[in-house]
Design a protein around this motif. Structure first.
Motif, PDB file in Angstrom:
ATOM      1  N   LEU A   1      49.916  35.021  40.677  1.00 25.22           N
ATOM      2  CA  LEU A   1      51.364  35.258  40.809  1.00 25.22           C
ATOM      3  C   LEU A   1      52.109  33.942  40.592  1.00 25.22           C
ATOM      4  CD1 LEU A   1      53.872  36.907  41.512  1.00 25.22           C
ATOM      5  CD2 LEU A   1      53.420  36.416  43.927  1.00 25.22           C
ATOM      6  N   ASP A   2      52.999  33.977  39.630  1.00 20.77           N
ATOM      7  CA  ASP A   2      53.842  32.832  39.298  1.00 20.77           C
ATOM      8  C   ASP A   2      54.931  32.715  40.368  1.00 20.77           C
ATOM      9  OD1 ASP A   2      55.545  30.970  38.114  1.00 20.77           O
ATOM     10  OD2 ASP A   2      55.392  31.868  36.112  1.00 20.77           O
ATOM     11  N   VAL A   3      54.958  31.594  41.092  1.00 20.65           N
ATOM     12  CA  VAL A   3      56.030  31.398  42.080  1.00 20.65           C
ATOM     13  C   VAL A   3      56.970  30.245  41.700  1.00 20.65           C
ATOM     14  CG1 VAL A   3      54.827  32.531  43.990  1.00 20.65           C
ATOM     15  CG2 VAL A   3      54.521  30.074  43.679  1.00 20.65           C
TER      16      VAL A   3
ATOM     17  N   GLY B   1      54.484  26.679  41.440  1.00 22.62           N
ATOM     18  CA  GLY B   1      53.032  26.842  41.388  1.00 22.62           C
ATOM     19  C   GLY B   1      52.628  28.301  41.304  1.00 22.62           C
ATOM     20  N   TRP B   2      51.409  28.563  41.675  1.00 27.55           N
ATOM     21  CA  TRP B   2      50.818  29.897  41.544  1.00 27.55           C
ATOM     22  C   TRP B   2      49.997  30.242  42.778  1.00 27.55           C
ATOM     23  CZ3 TRP B   2      50.951  33.020  37.018  1.00 27.55           C
ATOM     24  CH2 TRP B   2      51.675  32.450  35.951  1.00 27.55           C
ATOM     25  N   ALA B   3      49.990  31.534  43.126  1.00 23.54           N
ATOM     26  CA  ALA B   3      49.055  32.058  44.127  1.00 23.54           C
ATOM     27  C   ALA B   3      47.988  32.849  43.385  1.00 23.54           C
ATOM     28  CB  ALA B   3      49.783  32.959  45.111  1.00 23.54           C
TER      29      ALA B   3
ATOM     30  N   ILE C   1      63.220  35.948  29.179  1.00 22.80           N
ATOM     31  CA  ILE C   1      63.304  34.477  29.169  1.00 22.80           C
ATOM     32  C   ILE C   1      61.940  33.867  29.499  1.00 22.80           C
ATOM     33  CG2 ILE C   1      64.359  32.471  30.298  1.00 22.80           C
ATOM     34  CD1 ILE C   1      66.839  34.298  30.828  1.00 22.80           C
ATOM     35  N   HIS C   2      61.287  34.479  30.471  1.00 22.04           N
ATOM     36  CA  HIS C   2      59.999  33.953  30.935  1.00 22.04           C
ATOM     37  C   HIS C   2      58.952  33.978  29.814  1.00 22.04           C
ATOM     38  CE1 HIS C   2      57.212  33.878  34.762  1.00 22.04           C
ATOM     39  NE2 HIS C   2      57.050  32.834  33.998  1.00 22.04           N
ATOM     40  N   HIS C   3      58.894  35.118  29.132  1.00 19.71           N
ATOM     41  CA  HIS C   3      57.908  35.265  28.057  1.00 19.71           C
ATOM     42  C   HIS C   3      58.338  34.517  26.793  1.00 19.71           C
ATOM     43  CE1 HIS C   3      56.147  37.360  24.529  1.00 19.71           C
ATOM     44  NE2 HIS C   3      55.052  37.358  25.269  1.00 19.71           N
TER      45      HIS C   3
ATOM     46  N   ASN D   1      52.303  23.468  40.174  1.00 22.49           N
ATOM     47  CA  ASN D   1      52.649  23.325  38.746  1.00 22.49           C
ATOM     48  C   ASN D   1      51.970  24.398  37.912  1.00 22.49           C
ATOM     49  OD1 ASN D   1      54.163  21.007  39.474  1.00 22.49           O
ATOM     50  ND2 ASN D   1      52.249  19.899  39.639  1.00 22.49           N
ATOM     51  N   GLN D   2      51.317  24.014  36.793  1.00 20.49           N
ATOM     52  CA  GLN D   2      50.559  24.986  35.995  1.00 20.49           C
ATOM     53  C   GLN D   2      49.058  24.774  36.171  1.00 20.49           C
ATOM     54  OE1 GLN D   2      51.821  27.556  34.875  1.00 20.49           O
ATOM     55  NE2 GLN D   2      53.991  27.096  34.581  1.00 20.49           N
ATOM     56  N   ASP D   3      48.672  24.168  37.273  1.00 21.06           N
ATOM     57  CA  ASP D   3      47.236  24.036  37.530  1.00 21.06           C
ATOM     58  C   ASP D   3      46.634  25.418  37.744  1.00 21.06           C
ATOM     59  OD1 ASP D   3      47.503  21.346  37.302  1.00 21.06           O
ATOM     60  OD2 ASP D   3      47.236  20.887  39.426  1.00 21.06           O
TER      61      ASP D   3
ATOM     62  N   GLU E   1      60.453  29.068  40.322  1.00 17.49           N
ATOM     63  CA  GLU E   1      61.746  29.763  40.447  1.00 17.49           C
ATOM     64  C   GLU E   1      62.117  30.506  39.167  1.00 17.49           C
ATOM     65  OE1 GLU E   1      64.719  27.072  41.930  1.00 17.49           O
ATOM     66  OE2 GLU E   1      64.124  27.459  44.011  1.00 17.49           O
ATOM     67  N   HIS E   2      61.694  30.015  38.007  1.00 17.65           N
ATOM     68  CA  HIS E   2      62.043  30.711  36.756  1.00 17.65           C
ATOM     69  C   HIS E   2      61.477  32.137  36.729  1.00 17.65           C
ATOM     70  CE1 HIS E   2      58.253  28.838  34.628  1.00 17.65           C
ATOM     71  NE2 HIS E   2      57.991  30.094  34.911  1.00 17.65           N
ATOM     72  N   ALA E   3      60.488  32.422  37.575  1.00 19.50           N
ATOM     73  CA  ALA E   3      59.861  33.747  37.602  1.00 19.50           C
ATOM     74  C   ALA E   3      60.665  34.760  38.408  1.00 19.50           C
ATOM     75  CB  ALA E   3      58.447  33.642  38.174  1.00 19.50           C
TER      76      ALA E   3
ATOM     77  N   ASN F   1      47.677  30.735  32.414  1.00 19.24           N
ATOM     78  CA  ASN F   1      48.207  31.390  33.614  1.00 19.24           C
ATOM     79  C   ASN F   1      49.164  32.529  33.261  1.00 19.24           C
ATOM     80  OD1 ASN F   1      46.785  29.392  34.883  1.00 19.24           O
ATOM     81  ND2 ASN F   1      48.577  28.232  35.569  1.00 19.24           N
ATOM     82  N   HIS F   2      50.047  32.283  32.291  1.00 20.11           N
ATOM     83  CA  HIS F   2      51.007  33.336  31.933  1.00 20.11           C
ATOM     84  C   HIS F   2      50.328  34.496  31.224  1.00 20.11           C
ATOM     85  CE1 HIS F   2      53.821  30.152  33.021  1.00 20.11           C
ATOM     86  NE2 HIS F   2      54.651  31.130  33.288  1.00 20.11           N
ATOM     87  N   THR F   3      49.329  34.205  30.397  1.00 20.64           N
ATOM     88  CA  THR F   3      48.588  35.291  29.737  1.00 20.64           C
ATOM     89  C   THR F   3      47.934  36.184  30.786  1.00 20.64           C
ATOM     90  OG1 THR F   3      48.174  33.840  27.845  1.00 20.64           O
ATOM     91  CG2 THR F   3      46.802  35.802  28.022  1.00 20.64           C
TER      92      THR F   3
HETATM   93 MN   MN3 Z   1      56.219  30.968  34.641  1.00 18.42          MN
END
Ligand code: MN3
Length: 249
Positions: free
Chosen positions: A208-210, A169-171, A70-72, A187-189, A212-214, A121-123
């Motif tokens: 690291l995607d944090v 967000g992301w770490a 789902i994520h990808h 967010n996706q910053d 909830e969808h991750a 970010n996802h790539t």
């Molecule tokens: Mn994500």
């Protein structure tokens, strides 16, 4: 300050592109790898969803197959589609790489900021995970030990940043100048976003995607367990490659 930083970041664009191979291709360029012709033709890039280098179930038990799919296939694909829609026909994006676009986005360019960040970010996220067991070695390990003390301290500081990111967000593990830093963004910053990141931009080598969808399907509200298990699937070879390429630049 900003100018110096911009030049520094520009210098690593070529190296960064190698690690993010499917980031830019002109409409007629099926390979997606011929950067030079894209640049020369000066067309607005059309980005494509990169295929994963492993199966959806390859990161189990850390990340379950359903979440990965789902994520990808849905979330990441959506960022790519909306990014293409946001830049379509806009000359200012002609000949630009994804990294150029992310670095130069303005804080009020909402669609490009969210979806360009989402694609970048996802790539990076997919590329810096692997089912293969890897460990940091050599200069990468020395840098982690020199900066954080040891691997356990690195993990605990990274976990703190990932847990402390309120909401989505992301770490990140980033290079700031020649130093390693840990940070997080909402967010996706992305730490590359010069006009968005408070203080100054940095170059991300691990994210690291944090959102909830991750993790929610498997971990529900237990973000901490997700972070602990993420450490088992980090592709340290890919992180080290980004580290070495950037330090050389
Ligand atoms: Mn994500």
């Amino acid at each position: 300050m900003k100018k110096r930083t911009f030049i520094k970041v520009t210098a690593i664009t070529a190296a960064g592109s190698v690690l993010l191979p499917i980031t830019s291709c002109s409409p007629g360029d099926k390979s997606g790898t011929d950067k030079k012709s894209t640049m020369e033709s000066g067309s607005v890039p059309v980005f494509e969803l990169p295929a994963l280098a492993y199966g959806f179930d390859a990161l189990e038990p850390s990340i379950d197959a359903r979440t990965m799919k789902i994520h990808h296939d849905k979330h990441h694909a959506g960022y790519v589609r909306k990014l293409n829609a946001a830049i379509e026909g806009k000359e200012k994006y002609a000949g630009k790489t994804l990294e150029d676009i992310v670095k130069n986005v303005k804080d009020d360019e909402t669609a490009v900021r969210n979806n360009g960040g989402g694609h970048y970010n996802h790539t990076l996220f997919w590329e810096t995970m692997s089912p293969k067991q890897t460990e940091p070695k050599g200069d990468m390990l020395d840098k982690i030990n020199g900066t954080f003390g040891d691997m356990e301290s690195f993990k605990s500081q990274f976990k703190k940043a990932a847990l402390g990111q309120f909401g989505s967000g992301w770490a990140w593990l980033c290079i700031d100048g020649k130093d390693l830093i840990i940070t997080s963004t909402p967010n996706q910053d992305n730490p590359l976003m010069t006009d968005v990141v408070e203080g100054k931009p940095a170059y991300p080598i691990l994210g690291l995607d944090v959102w909830e969808h991750a993790y929610y399907l498997k971990y529900q509200n237990m973000r901490g367990n997700y972070i602990n298990n993420f450490f088992d699937v980090i592709n340290w070879d890919a992180v080290t490659e980004r580290f070495m390429a950037h330090m050389k630049g």
